[in-house]
Design an enzyme around this catalytic site. Structure first.
Site, mmCIF file in Angstrom:
data_model
loop_
_atom_site.group_PDB
_atom_site.id
_atom_site.type_symbol
_atom_site.label_atom_id
_atom_site.label_comp_id
_atom_site.label_asym_id
_atom_site.label_seq_id
_atom_site.Cartn_x
_atom_site.Cartn_y
_atom_site.Cartn_z
ATOM 1 C CG HIS A 197 -2.130 -1.791 -3.162
ATOM 2 N ND1 HIS A 197 -2.074 -1.870 -1.793
ATOM 3 C CD2 HIS A 197 -3.419 -1.472 -3.468
ATOM 4 C CE1 HIS A 197 -3.292 -1.630 -1.287
ATOM 5 N NE2 HIS A 197 -4.113 -1.368 -2.289
ATOM 6 C CG ASP B 152 -6.993 -2.991 -4.280
ATOM 7 O OD1 ASP B 152 -6.038 -3.205 -5.050
ATOM 8 O OD2 ASP B 152 -6.933 -3.182 -3.051
ATOM 9 C CD GLU B 153 -7.260 -0.381 -0.236
ATOM 10 O OE1 GLU B 153 -7.983 -0.477 0.773
ATOM 11 O OE2 GLU B 153 -6.064 -0.745 -0.237
ATOM 12 C CB ILE B 154 -6.404 4.103 -7.617
ATOM 13 C CG1 ILE B 154 -6.094 2.770 -8.299
ATOM 14 C CG2 ILE B 154 -5.642 5.250 -8.285
ATOM 15 C CD1 ILE B 154 -6.593 2.687 -9.725
#
Length: 570
Positions: free
Chosen positions: A293, A358-360
């Site tokens: 992100h 998160d969400e790597i």
């Protein structure tokens, strides 16, 4: 015209103690030796005071409470809008003259109190309203507890016009609901409330990167939060789409990464938000999400970001734009630590800071030229994250992360790290079993943006990735579901969350409220909540009062139902 008059004032509808309070206090009672509780008028000269003139930190809260009491104009939600109270108000000569705040503890500022460690927060209070008038009293061991008591008292005050509304007349809508003068009263006295929260973290998260929100939006949201005793503003301030945070040592990030120069939060803005939040009894926790992100960093530091702004983004990111910090490069590791340190020092007395995580997207990393191997990537991510967290601990701040850091990447984080569970409420068991404290943030209960439909273009049948969370579903959340008794102490609380792919200033209020207020009761009362039929009338009451204050909270039912508790139940 002939007017038929019904003497509504001879009837008193009995209501349960605390019928309009949200969140519901732990204990509400009427002293056993007292006469039955009846409505009690506030004196025309009613005031709020504290004997200790040195407690200046409470002055804004007192002024705010007096304004709400005077201006709310909230009438009881019954078909006759509280007219059944009129006889008792006029026949009872007793008046509530004042509300006295008694501090039985140190004179700490609210800024000090809200920024205590979770385990040291003190929010309990007692509120006693006598039946014979005189003075009501709030007692607490902290200024924060006194503020919580004030927030409860304000919800207990109703209003009716000094001219009665008579059924059978052709009265206008205005004559029913407004009048030049009003009678202010509490619906039942005497009453004693003893109250304290089940959890120290009761939060609301707002994403201000995907869409920018003005300071007015933020401050209005904080006021709504305070009215239901939400005590943490989780400020997700940066993301892939934009970097609106103007950091003292890295001004280029906002200069190139914000949507525009007028959509930036300066150091002074952040402090202003924190000061205002503290006056409302709210802690601010900043989140600067890394290493995923972070595409917005590429606008000023393109060499730090892998697969930045790839046009064919699917497979390289959860949503456009793509781009993640190159965790394996030493210069990027140092850059990320310095940015985190700069952001973490924006707030005064802060004890917590979220580094996200998160969400790597590993495909982004592994497909990048000169990318590391899978094992090298795992090692680099651990080194990168440890650098961020070591920097925070040097500032005496505890890191907060999203669940993937533990469940997906299995990083050896220090056990003092706090983990936010978001992908599924069922993952809480795995987090506490790994030895971490957690904050409930589950998409399947508390994501407010879920159910709005897909937002990606050229996809007319695309549905939202998560279903709409009704207030009733959120209310049924069990913070201890699946946990052993010994693990319950690892649960710090939870929060409602609003991601801003499809939200901005124009629809913030209706998406957030009143559903966001459900988290307030869930994490104030813990498992001691009543059923949905008991909760809904109280939530209606809170929502109507919020609308009176200019909050565009959506209705939960037609007004006919709101005025007749239980009439619209299945």
């Amino acid at each position: 015209m002939k007017v038929s008059v019904i003497l509504l004032s001879l009837i008193l509808i009995q209501v349960a103690p605390g019928a309009a309070l949200w969140p519901l206090p732990v204990n509400i009672s009427t002293p056993s030796s007292a006469t039955p509780a009846v409505p009690l008028r506030l004196s025309p000269t009613f005031t709020i005071r504290h004997p200790d003139t040195k407690i200046l930190t409470l002055e804004p809260g007192i002024a705010r409470a007096l304004k709400y009491i005077q201006d709310d104009g909230h009438r009881r939600l019954t078909p006759e809008r509280g007219e059944t109270d009129r006889y008792h108000l006029l026949s009872n000569l007793n008046l509530l003259e004042e509300l006295v705040l008694v501090l039985d503890g140190p004179r700490n500022s609210l800024m000090e109190e809200v920024n205590r460690a979770y385990e040291d927060l003190r929010e309990s209070y007692e509120l006693e309203i006598p039946g014979d008038g005189g003075a009501a009293v709030i007692t607490s061991t902290s200024t924060l507890g006194l503020l919580r008591g004030l927030q409860t008292f304000v919800q207990m005050v109703y209003s009716i016009p000094d001219t009665p509304f008579l059924l059978g007349t052709e009265a206008t809508h205005q004559s029913i609901f407004t009048a030049p003068k009003s009678i202010l009263y509490v619906q039942e006295a005497p009453i004693l409330i003893k109250d304290s929260p089940a959890f120290p973290h009761r939060g609301f998260m707002l994403d201000t990167s995907r869409s920018f929100y003005s300071l007015e939006d933020l401050c209005r949201t904080l006021e709504v939060m305070s009215s239901v005793k939400l005590n943490v503003f989780h400020w997700h301030i940066t993301d892939a789409q934009a970097w609106p945070l103007d950091l003292p040592s890295f001004p280029e990030l906002a200069a190139h990464g914000a949507y525009s120069p007028d959509k930036v939060y300066t150091y002074e803005n952040v402090r202003e938000v924190q000061e205002f939040a503290a006056s409302l009894g709210i802690r601010v926790i900043l989140e600067v999400d890394m290493p995923g992100h972070t595409a917005s960093i590429a606008s000023s530091h393109p060499s730090h970001i892998a697969c930045a702004f790839v046009e064919n983004w699917k497979g390289l990111g959860n949503e456009p734009p793509t781009g993640q910090l190159k965790v394996w490069e030493k210069s990027v590791q140092e850059f990320a630590k310095d940015v985190t340190m700069d952001a973490a020092q924006l707030l005064k007395r802060s004890k917590y800071f979220s580094t996200g995580g998160d969400e790597i997207n590993e495909n982004c990393y592994l497909s990048f030229p000169d990318s590391p191997t899978q094992s090298e990537l795992n090692s680099s991510l651990a080194t990168f994250t440890d650098g961020l967290h070591s920097s925070l601990r040097s500032l005496n701040q505890t890191p907060i992360v999203w669940e993937e850091m533990v469940l997906t990447h299995k990083l050896p984080l220090e056990k003092s790290t706090i983990v936010m569970v978001w992908r599924s409420s069922s993952h809480a068991k795995s987090i506490v079993s790994a030895g971490y404290r957690l904050i409930h943030s589950p998409a399947d209960y508390f994501y407010l943006d879920c159910g709005a439909g897909g937002w990606l273009g050229n996809a007319p049948r695309l549905e939202s990735w998560c279903p709409f969370n009704t207030w009733a579903r959120s209310y049924q959340f069990d913070p201890f579901d699946g946990l052993e008794s010994s693990q319950k102490q690892q649960v710090l609380g939870g929060q409602a969350l609003l991601w801003s792919e499809q939200s901005d200033s124009t629809n913030l209020d209706p998406i957030a409220w009143p559903r966001g207020a459900v988290a307030a009761e869930v994490f104030w009362t813990g498992q001691q909540r009543g059923n949905l039929s008991q909760a809904l009338p109280r939530l209606h009451n809170w929502r109507y009062r919020a609308v009176q204050r200019g909050i565009r909270a959506i209705p939960l039912q037609p007004e006919w139902c709101a005025l007749r508790p239980g009439a619209c139940d299945l």
